[in-house]
Scaffold this motif. Structure first.
Motif, PDB file in Angstrom:
ATOM      1  N   LEU A  39       5.804   7.951  14.782  1.00 47.83           N
ATOM      2  CA  LEU A  39       5.151   9.042  14.136  1.00 47.83           C
ATOM      3  C   LEU A  39       5.984   8.903  12.624  1.00 47.83           C
ATOM      4  O   LEU A  39       5.248   9.336  11.919  1.00 47.83           O
ATOM      5  CB  LEU A  39       5.980  10.351  14.963  1.00 47.83           C
ATOM      6  N   SER A  40       7.038   8.349  12.624  1.00 45.46           N
ATOM      7  CA  SER A  40       7.509   8.393  10.989  1.00 45.46           C
ATOM      8  C   SER A  40       6.600   7.536  10.475  1.00 45.46           C
ATOM      9  O   SER A  40       6.212   7.810   9.334  1.00 45.46           O
ATOM     10  CB  SER A  40       8.892   7.893  11.249  1.00 45.46           C
ATOM     11  N   ASP A  41       6.231   6.357  11.056  1.00 50.36           N
ATOM     12  CA  ASP A  41       5.203   5.417  10.386  1.00 50.36           C
ATOM     13  C   ASP A  41       3.755   6.055   9.905  1.00 50.36           C
ATOM     14  O   ASP A  41       3.467   5.725   8.955  1.00 50.36           O
ATOM     15  CB  ASP A  41       5.137   4.164  11.366  1.00 50.36           C
ATOM     16  N   ALA A  42       3.591   6.837  11.041  1.00 47.56           N
ATOM     17  CA  ALA A  42       2.313   7.647  10.750  1.00 47.56           C
ATOM     18  C   ALA A  42       2.509   8.406   9.450  1.00 47.56           C
ATOM     19  O   ALA A  42       1.425   8.492   8.687  1.00 47.56           O
ATOM     20  CB  ALA A  42       1.861   8.455  11.934  1.00 47.56           C
ATOM     21  N   VAL A  43       3.511   9.380   9.208  1.00 48.64           N
ATOM     22  CA  VAL A  43       3.693  10.189   8.132  1.00 48.64           C
ATOM     23  C   VAL A  43       3.728   9.221   6.909  1.00 48.64           C
ATOM     24  O   VAL A  43       3.224   9.635   6.035  1.00 48.64           O
ATOM     25  CB  VAL A  43       4.883  10.902   8.158  1.00 48.64           C
ATOM     26  N   LEU A  44       4.293   8.200   6.987  1.00 48.45           N
ATOM     27  CA  LEU A  44       4.267   7.417   5.729  1.00 48.45           C
ATOM     28  C   LEU A  44       3.152   6.719   5.361  1.00 48.45           C
ATOM     29  O   LEU A  44       2.639   6.568   4.086  1.00 48.45           O
ATOM     30  CB  LEU A  44       5.572   6.410   6.103  1.00 48.45           C
ATOM     31  N   ARG A  45       2.326   6.155   6.436  1.00 53.70           N
ATOM     32  CA  ARG A  45       0.981   5.942   6.187  1.00 53.70           C
ATOM     33  C   ARG A  45       0.213   6.987   5.395  1.00 53.70           C
ATOM     34  O   ARG A  45      -0.737   6.501   4.311  1.00 53.70           O
ATOM     35  CB  ARG A  45       0.293   5.416   7.405  1.00 53.70           C
ATOM     36  N   CYS A  46       0.294   8.013   5.926  1.00 51.92           N
ATOM     37  CA  CYS A  46      -0.440   9.306   5.264  1.00 51.92           C
ATOM     38  C   CYS A  46      -0.098   9.371   3.900  1.00 51.92           C
ATOM     39  O   CYS A  46      -0.977   9.741   3.029  1.00 51.92           O
ATOM     40  CB  CYS A  46      -0.120  10.376   6.256  1.00 51.92           C
ATOM     41  N   THR A  47       1.173   9.322   3.390  1.00 52.58           N
ATOM     42  CA  THR A  47       1.558   9.475   2.033  1.00 52.58           C
ATOM     43  C   THR A  47       0.764   8.537   1.198  1.00 52.58           C
ATOM     44  O   THR A  47       0.784   8.549  -0.120  1.00 52.58           O
ATOM     45  CB  THR A  47       3.002   9.280   2.020  1.00 52.58           C
ATOM     46  N   GLY A  48       0.237   7.287   1.882  1.00 50.14           N
ATOM     47  CA  GLY A  48      -0.576   6.384   1.071  1.00 50.14           C
ATOM     48  C   GLY A  48      -2.060   6.870   0.681  1.00 50.14           C
ATOM     49  O   GLY A  48      -2.698   5.732   0.342  1.00 50.14           O
ATOM     50  N   CYS A  49      -2.520   7.707   1.437  1.00 50.02           N
ATOM     51  CA  CYS A  49      -3.785   8.077   1.442  1.00 50.02           C
ATOM     52  C   CYS A  49      -4.204   8.667   0.123  1.00 50.02           C
ATOM     53  O   CYS A  49      -3.581   9.316  -0.422  1.00 50.02           O
ATOM     54  CB  CYS A  49      -4.071   9.238   2.799  1.00 50.02           C
ATOM     55  N   ALA A  50      -5.670   8.191  -0.188  1.00 54.29           N
ATOM     56  CA  ALA A  50      -6.058   8.743  -1.524  1.00 54.29           C
ATOM     57  C   ALA A  50      -6.869   9.853  -1.246  1.00 54.29           C
ATOM     58  O   ALA A  50      -7.435  10.346  -2.414  1.00 54.29           O
ATOM     59  CB  ALA A  50      -6.831   7.476  -1.896  1.00 54.29           C
ATOM     60  N   ASN A  51      -7.091  10.521  -0.183  1.00 59.27           N
ATOM     61  CA  ASN A  51      -7.877  11.747   0.166  1.00 59.27           C
ATOM     62  C   ASN A  51      -7.132  12.712   0.855  1.00 59.27           C
ATOM     63  O   ASN A  51      -8.027  13.453   1.367  1.00 59.27           O
ATOM     64  CB  ASN A  51      -9.029  11.025   0.863  1.00 59.27           C
ATOM     65  N   PRO A  52      -6.024  13.266   0.344  1.00 57.50           N
ATOM     66  CA  PRO A  52      -5.248  14.420   0.929  1.00 57.50           C
ATOM     67  C   PRO A  52      -6.030  15.669   1.086  1.00 57.50           C
ATOM     68  O   PRO A  52      -5.903  16.414   1.651  1.00 57.50           O
ATOM     69  CB  PRO A  52      -3.921  14.122   0.577  1.00 57.50           C
ATOM     70  N   ASN A  53      -6.944  15.782  -0.368  1.00 57.71           N
ATOM     71  CA  ASN A  53      -7.629  17.077  -0.638  1.00 57.71           C
ATOM     72  C   ASN A  53      -8.707  17.193   0.238  1.00 57.71           C
ATOM     73  O   ASN A  53      -9.040  18.048   1.018  1.00 57.71           O
ATOM     74  CB  ASN A  53      -7.777  17.153  -2.097  1.00 57.71           C
ATOM     75  N   HIS A  54      -9.392  16.121   0.648  1.00 63.02           N
ATOM     76  CA  HIS A  54     -10.538  16.000   1.670  1.00 63.02           C
ATOM     77  C   HIS A  54      -9.972  16.249   2.880  1.00 63.02           C
ATOM     78  O   HIS A  54     -10.751  16.842   3.741  1.00 63.02           O
ATOM     79  CB  HIS A  54     -11.369  14.657   1.469  1.00 63.02           C
ATOM     80  N   CYS A  55      -8.933  15.574   3.343  1.00 65.86           N
ATOM     81  CA  CYS A  55      -8.505  15.812   4.532  1.00 65.86           C
ATOM     82  C   CYS A  55      -8.085  17.187   4.757  1.00 65.86           C
ATOM     83  O   CYS A  55      -8.366  17.821   5.756  1.00 65.86           O
ATOM     84  CB  CYS A  55      -7.161  14.749   4.749  1.00 65.86           C
ATOM     85  N   GLN A  56      -7.684  18.042   3.867  1.00 67.67           N
ATOM     86  CA  GLN A  56      -7.128  19.456   4.025  1.00 67.67           C
ATOM     87  C   GLN A  56      -8.431  20.305   4.115  1.00 67.67           C
ATOM     88  O   GLN A  56      -8.598  21.191   5.177  1.00 67.67           O
ATOM     89  CB  GLN A  56      -6.568  19.901   2.955  1.00 67.67           C
ATOM     90  N   SER A  57      -9.488  19.945   3.287  1.00 69.58           N
ATOM     91  CA  SER A  57     -10.715  20.555   3.717  1.00 69.58           C
ATOM     92  C   SER A  57     -11.327  20.277   5.101  1.00 69.58           C
ATOM     93  O   SER A  57     -11.831  21.045   5.946  1.00 69.58           O
ATOM     94  CB  SER A  57     -11.901  20.026   2.897  1.00 69.58           C
ATOM     95  N   PHE A  58     -11.369  19.001   5.600  1.00 66.16           N
ATOM     96  CA  PHE A  58     -11.732  18.568   7.020  1.00 66.16           C
ATOM     97  C   PHE A  58     -10.876  19.468   8.049  1.00 66.16           C
ATOM     98  O   PHE A  58     -11.439  20.062   9.119  1.00 66.16           O
ATOM     99  CB  PHE A  58     -11.404  17.055   6.996  1.00 66.16           C
ATOM    100  N   LEU A  59      -9.524  19.757   7.753  1.00 64.14           N
ATOM    101  CA  LEU A  59      -8.428  20.150   8.683  1.00 64.14           C
ATOM    102  C   LEU A  59      -9.120  21.727   8.803  1.00 64.14           C
ATOM    103  O   LEU A  59      -8.730  22.363   9.740  1.00 64.14           O
ATOM    104  CB  LEU A  59      -7.277  20.208   8.384  1.00 64.14           C
ATOM    105  N   GLN A  60      -9.399  22.301   7.590  1.00 63.87           N
ATOM    106  CA  GLN A  60      -9.775  23.790   7.615  1.00 63.87           C
ATOM    107  C   GLN A  60     -11.041  24.147   8.395  1.00 63.87           C
ATOM    108  O   GLN A  60     -11.124  25.229   8.706  1.00 63.87           O
ATOM    109  CB  GLN A  60      -9.794  24.116   6.139  1.00 63.87           C
ATOM    110  N   GLN A  61     -11.962  22.961   8.671  1.00 62.45           N
ATOM    111  CA  GLN A  61     -13.157  23.450   9.559  1.00 62.45           C
ATOM    112  C   GLN A  61     -12.750  23.823  10.822  1.00 62.45           C
ATOM    113  O   GLN A  61     -11.819  23.137  11.489  1.00 62.45           O
ATOM    114  CB  GLN A  61     -14.271  22.199   9.605  1.00 62.45           C
ATOM    115  N   PRO A  62     -13.275  24.903  11.303  1.00 65.27           N
ATOM    116  CA  PRO A  62     -12.722  25.598  12.707  1.00 65.27           C
ATOM    117  C   PRO A  62     -13.001  24.597  13.883  1.00 65.27           C
ATOM    118  O   PRO A  62     -12.411  24.620  14.923  1.00 65.27           O
ATOM    119  CB  PRO A  62     -13.631  26.826  12.852  1.00 65.27           C
TER     120      PRO A  62
END
Length: 83
Positions: A39-62
Motif C-alpha cells: 500500500l505504501s508503494d502504491a501511494v508512492l507510485r501515485c505521487t509519480g502520476c502525471a494526471n492527478p487532476n484527471h484522476c480526481q475528475s474520474f473519481l468524482q463521477q458517481p
C-alpha cells in the motif's frame, strides 16, 4: 521524497480509486491480500502520476468503475484486489 501533504493527497486518491472499483483496502490488508508495504508503494507510485487532476475528475463521477483509467500506475495491484 514527497512531502507529507502530497503523500496524504495521493493516499486519498489510491483509497478513493480502490473504493471506486469495489475494493476495501483495509479489509484486503486484514485478510492478507495486500501488505502495508504494498500500500505504501502504491501511494508512492501515485505521487509519480502525471494526471492527478484527471484522476480526481474520474473519481468524482458517481458510477462505480470496472477498471482504473489506463494511465493509473496502480492498475495491476487494484485489478488483483477486485472482488
Amino acid at each position: 521524497m514527497p512531502d507529507q501533504e502530497i503523500l496524504k493527497f495521493h493516499a486519498g486518491l489510491v483509497d478513493q480509486m480502490a473504493t471506486k472499483l469495489g475494493v476495501d483496502l483495509q479489509q484486503s490488508a486484514i485478510e492478507g491480500d495486500v501488505s502495508i508495504d504494498q500500500l505504501s508503494d502504491a501511494v508512492l507510485r501515485c505521487t509519480g502520476c502525471a494526471n492527478p487532476n484527471h484522476c480526481q475528475s474520474f473519481l468524482q463521477q458517481p458510477a462505480q468503475a470496472d477498471q482504473t483509467p489506463e494511465y493509473c500506475r496502480n492498475q495491476e495491484l487494484l485489478r488483483k484486489l477486485q472482488p
